[in-house]
Write an enzyme that holds these catalytic residues in place. Structure first.
Site, PDB file in Angstrom:
ATOM      1  N   LYS A 172       2.233 -12.215   4.070  1.00 20.34           N
ATOM      2  CA  LYS A 172       3.380 -12.175   3.154  1.00 20.34           C
ATOM      3  C   LYS A 172       4.209 -13.451   3.294  1.00 20.34           C
ATOM      4  O   LYS A 172       4.637 -14.050   2.304  1.00 20.34           O
ATOM      5  CB  LYS A 172       4.278 -10.962   3.451  1.00 20.34           C
ATOM      6  CG  LYS A 172       3.623  -9.643   3.132  1.00 20.34           C
ATOM      7  CD  LYS A 172       4.601  -8.506   3.325  1.00 20.34           C
ATOM      8  CE  LYS A 172       3.889  -7.202   3.522  1.00 20.34           C
ATOM      9  NZ  LYS A 172       2.843  -6.908   2.533  1.00 20.34           N
ATOM     10  N   LYS A 188      -3.833  -9.105  -0.584  1.00 15.91           N
ATOM     11  CA  LYS A 188      -3.215  -9.065  -1.925  1.00 15.91           C
ATOM     12  C   LYS A 188      -1.992  -9.981  -2.037  1.00 15.91           C
ATOM     13  O   LYS A 188      -1.692 -10.479  -3.130  1.00 15.91           O
ATOM     14  CB  LYS A 188      -2.847  -7.631  -2.301  1.00 15.91           C
ATOM     15  CG  LYS A 188      -1.712  -7.019  -1.500  1.00 15.91           C
ATOM     16  CD  LYS A 188      -0.425  -6.931  -2.279  1.00 15.91           C
ATOM     17  CE  LYS A 188       0.705  -6.247  -1.571  1.00 15.91           C
ATOM     18  NZ  LYS A 188       0.810  -6.198  -0.135  1.00 15.91           N
ATOM     19  N   GLY A 229       0.807  -1.221   0.000  1.00 11.28           N
ATOM     20  CA  GLY A 229       0.000   0.000   0.000  1.00 11.28           C
ATOM     21  C   GLY A 229       0.837   1.267   0.000  1.00 11.28           C
ATOM     22  O   GLY A 229       0.420   2.300  -0.535  1.00 11.28           O
ATOM     23  N   ASN A 230       2.040   1.179   0.589  1.00  7.52           N
ATOM     24  CA  ASN A 230       2.884   2.376   0.685  1.00  7.52           C
ATOM     25  C   ASN A 230       3.423   2.831  -0.677  1.00  7.52           C
ATOM     26  O   ASN A 230       3.961   3.917  -0.801  1.00  7.52           O
ATOM     27  CB  ASN A 230       4.038   2.130   1.654  1.00  7.52           C
ATOM     28  CG  ASN A 230       4.966   1.038   1.156  1.00  7.52           C
ATOM     29  OD1 ASN A 230       4.552  -0.090   0.917  1.00  7.52           O
ATOM     30  ND2 ASN A 230       6.222   1.384   0.973  1.00  7.52           N
ATOM     31  N   LYS A 238      -8.477  -7.825   7.934  1.00  3.02           N
ATOM     32  CA  LYS A 238      -7.881  -6.990   6.888  1.00  3.02           C
ATOM     33  C   LYS A 238      -8.027  -5.501   7.208  1.00  3.02           C
ATOM     34  O   LYS A 238      -9.131  -5.000   7.324  1.00  3.02           O
ATOM     35  CB  LYS A 238      -8.556  -7.316   5.558  1.00  3.02           C
ATOM     36  CG  LYS A 238      -7.987  -6.570   4.397  1.00  3.02           C
ATOM     37  CD  LYS A 238      -6.665  -7.138   4.003  1.00  3.02           C
ATOM     38  CE  LYS A 238      -5.814  -6.164   3.251  1.00  3.02           C
ATOM     39  NZ  LYS A 238      -4.403  -6.468   3.333  1.00  3.02           N
TER      40      LYS A 238
HETATM   41  P1  ADP Z   1       1.853  -3.759   2.737  1.00  6.96           P
HETATM   42  O1  ADP Z   1       1.045  -2.533   2.547  1.00  6.96           O
HETATM   43  O2  ADP Z   1       3.174  -3.664   2.056  1.00  6.96           O
HETATM   44  O3  ADP Z   1       1.124  -5.025   2.439  1.00  6.96           O
HETATM   45  P2  ADP Z   1       1.657  -4.474   5.565  1.00  6.96           P
HETATM   46  O4  ADP Z   1       1.353  -3.446   6.562  1.00  6.96           O
HETATM   47  O5  ADP Z   1       0.574  -5.396   5.207  1.00  6.96           O
HETATM   48  O6  ADP Z   1       2.258  -3.735   4.279  1.00  6.96           O
HETATM   49  O7  ADP Z   1       2.916  -5.331   6.070  1.00  6.96           O
HETATM   50  C1  ADP Z   1       4.176  -4.714   6.309  1.00  6.96           C
HETATM   51  C2  ADP Z   1       4.323  -4.368   7.771  1.00  6.96           C
HETATM   52  O8  ADP Z   1       4.459  -5.559   8.549  1.00  6.96           O
HETATM   53  C3  ADP Z   1       5.569  -3.573   8.135  1.00  6.96           C
HETATM   54  O9  ADP Z   1       5.390  -2.192   7.961  1.00  6.96           O
HETATM   55  C4  ADP Z   1       5.802  -3.954   9.618  1.00  6.96           C
HETATM   56  O10 ADP Z   1       5.350  -2.917  10.457  1.00  6.96           O
HETATM   57  C5  ADP Z   1       4.907  -5.171   9.847  1.00  6.96           C
HETATM   58  N1  ADP Z   1       5.528  -6.332  10.487  1.00  6.96           N
HETATM   59  C6  ADP Z   1       4.903  -7.081  11.421  1.00  6.96           C
HETATM   60  N2  ADP Z   1       5.661  -8.112  11.815  1.00  6.96           N
HETATM   61  C7  ADP Z   1       6.816  -8.043  11.112  1.00  6.96           C
HETATM   62  C8  ADP Z   1       7.990  -8.866  11.064  1.00  6.96           C
HETATM   63  N3  ADP Z   1       8.101  -9.958  11.821  1.00  6.96           N
HETATM   64  N4  ADP Z   1       8.994  -8.497  10.230  1.00  6.96           N
HETATM   65  C9  ADP Z   1       8.877  -7.400   9.455  1.00  6.96           C
HETATM   66  N5  ADP Z   1       7.773  -6.579   9.452  1.00  6.96           N
HETATM   67  C10 ADP Z   1       6.744  -6.903  10.260  1.00  6.96           C
HETATM   68 MG    MG Z   2      -0.606  -5.888   3.519  1.00  5.41          MG
END
Ligand code: ADP
Ligand code: MG
Length: 313
Positions: A274, A212, A10-11, A128
């Protein structure tokens, strides 16, 4: 030629703290396009997928605000809108970057539907995150007034959460593969895809937002991608994230990652899907998946940065 599926976080479109006007979106998406253009030029076939959390949240808030004046729209239609919205941004920004380099390449956004199961437990336990970040007070108020379910986001603040069933199939995967094989850069599975359930011989839209990353992995498996790459706003996957004993993983075997997953290092709604998506892809194809920072896209895709998930030894 390597067939890549690259999932954008999303970023890539909106960063935390952004207000969300067109200028900010173009600025962010241009940066993402700059990061991706070198990959596109490196003899790769590329399918780009993207999230829609902030955008679908924005639309949900907008339709709620005018609900007394015009008909309400369902969440599946809002997801479809975000595929057009974000597909356009990426398509245009990427084409501009190619043009600057004197290259003419076709780019196409494909409206994508993703099949989920009617009885998926995700409908009962929403995870979500969509829309804006609120304070705890604001969150309580919204929850009372609009019946929204609000949860704390790992980035800080509160956000609305909606049902996120597991993706099972991508209905437009054949056309995506056909276009990619012809050399077209394809944008697909936007926002995790428009959720539909199968009812005998037909598909019926349902209200949910599919993750996603998981939906992208279903597509990547179905089109037998050579590599699955997830680009986000952190440099990779960490154990004990944000704790004093935090440890970033550079290379990890899928079996080992599964163990960390079961130990609870990766929360649902952010890093959890992820990692799960990467493991599904690696286990199904025997190819590698990489999770890394969008800013460092070129190095991540080439395995020089991020967390590389390796198949079984
Ligand atoms: P995106 O929009 O890229 O899908 P998400 O917010 O869904 O982003 O996932 C990325 C976020 O996951 C990071 O910004 C971080 O804050 C968080 N996060 C949670 N646990 C972990 C972890 N174990 N290692 C890395 N990031 C993590
Ligand atoms: Mg995400």
């Amino acid at each position: 030629m390597t067939l890549l599926v690259v999932a954008l976080g999303g970023n890539a479109i909106l960063k935390k703290g952004d207000k969300g006007g067109p200028d900010e979106q173009w600025r962010n998406v241009s940066k993402a396009a700059k990061a991706l253009v070198s990959v596109a030029l490196n003899g790769n076939k590329m399918v780009i997928t993207h999230g829609n959390g902030p955008q679908v949240g924005y639309l949900a808030e907008a339709v709620d605000a005018i609900a007394d004046k015009v008909p309400h729209q369902s969440l599946d239609i809002l997801v479809a809108m975000t595929q057009g919205w974000i597909g356009y941004l990426i398509q245009h920004a990427l084409q501009e970057e190619l043009r600057k380099r004197g290259i003419n390449k076709n780019i196409a956004s494909v409206i994508t539907r993703v099949v989920v199961k009617k009885d998926d437990p995700g409908f009962k336990n929403p995870t979500k995150y969509i829309g804006r970040y609120y304070t705890e007070k604001e969150a309580e108020k919204l929850s009372k007034e609009r019946g929204w379910l609000m949860k704390p986001d790992p980035r800080g603040g509160y956000r609305r959460v909606v049902a996120s069933p597991m993706p099972r199939d991508v209905l437009e995967s054949d056309i995506v593969l056909k276009l990619a094989n012809e050399g077209t850069i394809v944008i697909a599975v936007g926002g995790g895809g428009i959720p539909v359930v199968k009812d005998r011989d037909r598909y019926i839209p349902v209200e949910a937002v599919i993750d996603k990353d998981l939906a992208s992995s279903v597509l990547a498996i179905k089109i037998s991608a050579d590599k699955f790459v997830i680009l986000t706003d952190v440099k990779g996957v960490a154990l004990n994230f944000k704790r004093s004993n935090e440890k970033w993983l550079r290379e990890v075997y899928v079996g080992e990652l599964e163990r960390y997953y079961n130990e609870g290092h990766f929360p649902p709604g952010s890093m959890g899907p992820k990692v799960r998506a990467s493991m599904n892809f690696v286990n199904s194809t025997g190819n590698i998946a990489i999770i890394g920072s969008l800013e460092d896209a070129y190095n991540v895709i080439n395995g020089r940065s991020g967390t590389v998930v390796l198949p079984k030894r």
